[in-house]
Design a protein around this motif. Structure first.
Motif, short mmCIF file in Angstrom:
data_model
loop_
_atom_site.label_atom_id
_atom_site.label_comp_id
_atom_site.label_asym_id
_atom_site.label_seq_id
_atom_site.Cartn_x
_atom_site.Cartn_y
_atom_site.Cartn_z
N TYR A 223 -71.63 -16.60 -11.31
CA TYR A 223 -71.13 -15.63 -12.00
C TYR A 223 -72.13 -15.06 -12.86
CZ TYR A 223 -69.76 -18.62 -16.12
OH TYR A 223 -69.98 -19.23 -17.13
N PRO A 224 -72.11 -13.85 -13.50
CA PRO A 224 -73.16 -13.45 -14.36
C PRO A 224 -73.05 -13.89 -15.79
CG PRO A 224 -71.43 -11.81 -13.70
CD PRO A 224 -71.20 -12.74 -12.89
N GLY A 225 -73.78 -14.55 -16.09
CA GLY A 225 -73.68 -15.05 -17.59
C GLY A 225 -73.93 -14.09 -18.83
N ASN A 226 -74.21 -13.11 -18.49
CA ASN A 226 -74.26 -11.96 -19.57
C ASN A 226 -73.08 -11.28 -19.59
OD1 ASN A 226 -77.62 -11.97 -18.48
ND2 ASN A 226 -77.09 -12.44 -20.64
N GLU A 227 -72.00 -11.51 -18.86
CA GLU A 227 -70.72 -10.88 -18.95
C GLU A 227 -70.04 -11.52 -19.97
OE1 GLU A 227 -67.96 -8.75 -19.54
OE2 GLU A 227 -69.22 -7.72 -17.78
N PRO A 228 -69.74 -11.13 -21.33
CA PRO A 228 -68.98 -11.90 -21.90
C PRO A 228 -67.45 -12.27 -21.70
CG PRO A 228 -70.00 -10.24 -23.16
CD PRO A 228 -70.11 -10.08 -21.91
N LEU A 229 -66.85 -11.24 -21.06
CA LEU A 229 -65.49 -11.61 -20.43
C LEU A 229 -65.41 -12.70 -19.54
CD1 LEU A 229 -64.24 -7.74 -19.73
CD2 LEU A 229 -63.36 -9.34 -21.56
N LEU A 230 -66.45 -12.98 -18.87
CA LEU A 230 -66.38 -14.13 -17.87
C LEU A 230 -66.75 -15.11 -18.42
CD1 LEU A 230 -67.81 -12.57 -14.27
CD2 LEU A 230 -65.33 -13.22 -15.00
N VAL A 231 -67.68 -15.38 -19.28
CA VAL A 231 -68.25 -16.34 -19.97
C VAL A 231 -66.92 -17.09 -20.95
CG1 VAL A 231 -69.65 -17.15 -21.67
CG2 VAL A 231 -70.56 -15.76 -20.31
N LYS A 232 -66.25 -16.23 -21.40
CA LYS A 232 -65.11 -16.87 -22.51
C LYS A 232 -64.01 -17.30 -21.42
CE LYS A 232 -61.55 -14.94 -25.49
NZ LYS A 232 -61.09 -13.90 -26.15
N LYS A 233 -63.83 -16.60 -20.18
CA LYS A 233 -62.79 -17.12 -19.55
C LYS A 233 -63.04 -18.44 -18.74
CE LYS A 233 -60.61 -12.50 -19.18
NZ LYS A 233 -59.43 -12.90 -19.86
N SER A 235 -65.28 -20.70 -19.30
CA SER A 235 -65.40 -21.90 -20.33
C SER A 235 -63.92 -22.62 -20.16
CB SER A 235 -65.77 -21.59 -21.68
OG SER A 235 -64.73 -20.77 -22.22
N SER A 236 -62.78 -22.04 -20.12
CA SER A 236 -61.69 -22.87 -20.02
C SER A 236 -61.26 -23.43 -18.80
CB SER A 236 -60.72 -21.79 -20.72
OG SER A 236 -60.30 -21.00 -19.63
N LEU A 237 -61.90 -23.09 -17.81
CA LEU A 237 -61.69 -23.54 -16.46
C LEU A 237 -62.88 -24.55 -15.89
CD1 LEU A 237 -61.11 -20.03 -14.66
CD2 LEU A 237 -59.35 -21.70 -15.71
N LYS A 238 -62.51 -26.05 -16.26
CA LYS A 238 -63.65 -26.93 -15.81
C LYS A 238 -63.19 -27.60 -14.53
CE LYS A 238 -65.54 -26.22 -19.83
NZ LYS A 238 -66.95 -25.69 -19.81
N GLN A 239 -62.44 -27.39 -13.67
CA GLN A 239 -62.05 -28.15 -12.64
C GLN A 239 -63.21 -28.03 -11.41
OE1 GLN A 239 -60.25 -25.53 -13.40
NE2 GLN A 239 -59.13 -24.65 -11.68
N PHE A 240 -64.15 -27.20 -11.53
CA PHE A 240 -65.36 -26.88 -10.82
C PHE A 240 -66.44 -26.69 -11.30
CE2 PHE A 240 -62.53 -23.21 -11.67
CZ PHE A 240 -63.63 -22.29 -12.12
N ASN A 241 -67.66 -26.60 -10.42
CA ASN A 241 -68.86 -26.44 -11.04
C ASN A 241 -69.14 -25.06 -11.33
OD1 ASN A 241 -69.45 -29.45 -10.78
ND2 ASN A 241 -69.84 -29.22 -8.63
N THR A 242 -70.16 -24.69 -12.33
CA THR A 242 -70.45 -23.36 -12.42
C THR A 242 -72.05 -23.26 -12.64
OG1 THR A 242 -70.23 -23.56 -14.88
CG2 THR A 242 -68.67 -22.72 -13.60
N CYS A 243 -72.63 -21.95 -12.29
CA CYS A 243 -73.91 -21.48 -12.35
C CYS A 243 -73.87 -20.16 -12.56
CB CYS A 243 -74.78 -21.88 -11.24
SG CYS A 243 -75.24 -23.36 -10.74
N THR A 244 -74.92 -19.66 -13.62
CA THR A 244 -74.95 -18.25 -14.18
C THR A 244 -76.15 -17.71 -13.73
OG1 THR A 244 -75.92 -18.72 -16.09
CG2 THR A 244 -73.43 -18.91 -16.01
N PHE A 245 -76.25 -16.52 -13.53
CA PHE A 245 -77.34 -15.49 -13.14
C PHE A 245 -77.52 -14.45 -14.21
CE2 PHE A 245 -74.40 -13.80 -10.59
CZ PHE A 245 -74.17 -12.33 -10.70
N GLY A 246 -78.43 -14.01 -14.43
CA GLY A 246 -78.39 -12.64 -15.28
C GLY A 246 -79.89 -12.21 -15.68
N GLU A 247 -79.88 -11.63 -17.04
CA GLU A 247 -81.21 -11.00 -17.28
C GLU A 247 -82.01 -11.88 -18.26
OE1 GLU A 247 -80.86 -6.88 -18.59
OE2 GLU A 247 -79.33 -6.30 -16.78
#
Length: 459
Positions: A223-233, A235-247
């Motif tokens: 998911y886009p790591g420069n999107e605050p709405l997603l970063v916040k949400k 962070s509370s979902l830990k049951q899977f792996n995450t990676c971010t892309f962005g500027e």
């Protein structure tokens, strides 16, 4: 495509009548449209708002359908025919797709987002095709009917299935991801599309994040790591792996040394290669889509060499960043498949920043489904247009006139033209074009701005 006997099919979904007589009949593929049906298909009689597929069952059999799914509350099913009665034909189609996906060994990558879904799908498919046998969503078959059909069209030898997931309201992505059970999921961005239905960008973010409901515990969300709405949400979902892309460098992947030209974009990804990667699509926003694809490729152990080759080979679906030769030596950029404020800003910014001496003209149509702030969104687009970079502003439609209103803050009246008639727009555009300009066309799909594009092409 799915190939099985009716006996096998009856074990994949809940069939309510006895099909023992027909259990050895084989089906190959699924269709709900008699205009497209092929011999051997299973015909699914779907009930829509304006039509009922049960009316066409006889035609389906005449055209070679091997069997039919029939909704049990519809009277008079054909007698002595391979008819499988189910509680609900749409649900049965979805259940069949889910069962077939579970039987198939292919890994699934799901893609959603407000903008860039189809472009990202095309980029992911190009990269993965270097190392795997790939199946991807065709066209815009990305909803509650299209996605099951896409899965059922998948060859049994498919190694990677790339599935686009669209939505118009809450709960739709949740349904699609439960059907597909993806191994990895990509959210391209959170924009303003569907504000009319969902009311806020936060609600859109919630709806897009439904995609994780189908992920396994070891699945990956990109998911886009420069999107605050997603970063916040997230962070509370830990049951899977995450990676971010962005500027920015805070992301797991980002791009530097970006150069954008008409024929594409060059950029370097730190940690992947010191040499520039080439994407044959212009625009920084499309580099972001490519970064998401690269993260998915790395998850599936695709080499930097294959990533480079795949990016270079990308071909987009129709009316997405299409370049054409136009009248009087113009170059035309047709990006009129869809539009939202985020998408429109991105392509206008790209055109304004192109290292190109051509004078630029923009032809902008209505952006639809934006809700109560639709006028404000259009005005903002106009206000942001740069009169030093744009020669003329043409608008088409009752909403796009507000783009013209916003543009008047910086542009003189003689450089702005408003239309509600395509023929008049075409005539004035023809008059104003002197030769060698670059003309951008951007609008929501419902505007059908391609009718103007076609009138401006070299014949």
């Amino acid at each position: 495509m799915i190939k099985c006997t009716l006996g096998q099919l009856a074990k994949m979904i809940n069939v309510e009548n006895d099909v023992m007589e027909f259990q050895n009949i084989e089906i190959a593929g699924v269709s709900f449209d008699t205009r497209l049906i092929e011999p051997g298909n299973l015909f699914v009689a779907l009930i829509g708002d304006a039509n009922d597929g049960h009316k066409y069952v006889d035609i389906a059999f005449e055209k070679g359908a091997a069997a039919v799914l029939w909704q049990k509350d519809v009277p008079n099913p054909p007698k002595n025919k391979p008819v499988l009665q189910v509680e609900d034909t749409l649900r049965a189609l979805q259940d069949l797709a889910h069962s077939y996906r579970k039987q198939n060994s292919a890994k699934v990558i799901a893609i959603t987002g407000s903008n860039g879904k189809t472009t990202t799908k095309d980029i992911v498919a190009a990269v993965f095709s270097e190392d795997y046998k790939v199946h991807k969503t065709d066209g815009n078959f990305n909803n509650h009917i299209g996605l099951p059909l896409t899965i059922l069209a998948m060859e049994e030898t498919t190694e990677i299935a790339i599935l686009e997931m669209g939505m118009s309201g809450k709960g739709e992505i949740a349904l699609l991801t439960r059907i597909a059970e993806p191994d990895a999921a990509i959210i391209t961005n959170i924009g303003e599309a569907h504000l009319q239905d969902l009311g806020s960008r936060e609600a859109i973010a919630d709806a897009k994040l439904e995609i994780v409901e189908g992920l396994p515990k070891n699945g990956l969300l990109i998911y886009p790591g420069n999107e605050p709405l997603l970063v916040k949400k997230v962070s509370s979902l830990k049951q899977f792996n995450t990676c971010t892309f962005g500027e920015t460098s805070e992301n797991d992947i980002y791009a530097i040394d970006i150069t954008i030209e008409e024929n594409g974009s060059n950029f370097i990804v730190p940690g992947l290669s010191d040499e520039p990667l080439f994407l044959p699509i212009s625009g920084k926003h499309n580099i972001m889509n490519a970064l998401a694809a690269i993260l998915a490729a790395k998850e599936f152990l695709i080499s930097p060499t294959s990533i480079r080759a795949g990016l270079k080979s990308v071909k987009l679906s129709n009316m997405r960043m299409e370049w054409h030769d136009g009248i009087k030596g113009t170059r035309i950029l047709n990006d009129a498949y869809n539009a939202s404020p985020t998408a429109m800003r991105a392509v206008i910014s790209m055109v304004e920043k192109l290292a190109d001496e051509r004078e630029k003209i923009v032809v902008l149509g209505d952006m639809l489904e934006l809700g109560e702030k639709e006028v404000e969104f259009h005005e903002q687009i106009g206000e942001e247009l740069n009169p030093d970079k744009i020669k003329y502003v043409f608008t088409y439609g009752p909403l796009a006139k507000h783009i013209a209103s916003g543009a008047r803050l910086h542009f003189p009246d003689e450089r702005i033209f408003e239309f509600n008639d395509k023929e008049k727009l075409i005539n004035v555009l023809n008059e104003k074009v002197e030769g060698n300009e670059l003309i951008l066309f951007k609008a929501s799909r419902g505007v059908k701005l391609e009718e103007v594009v076609n009138a401006m092409l070299v014949r």
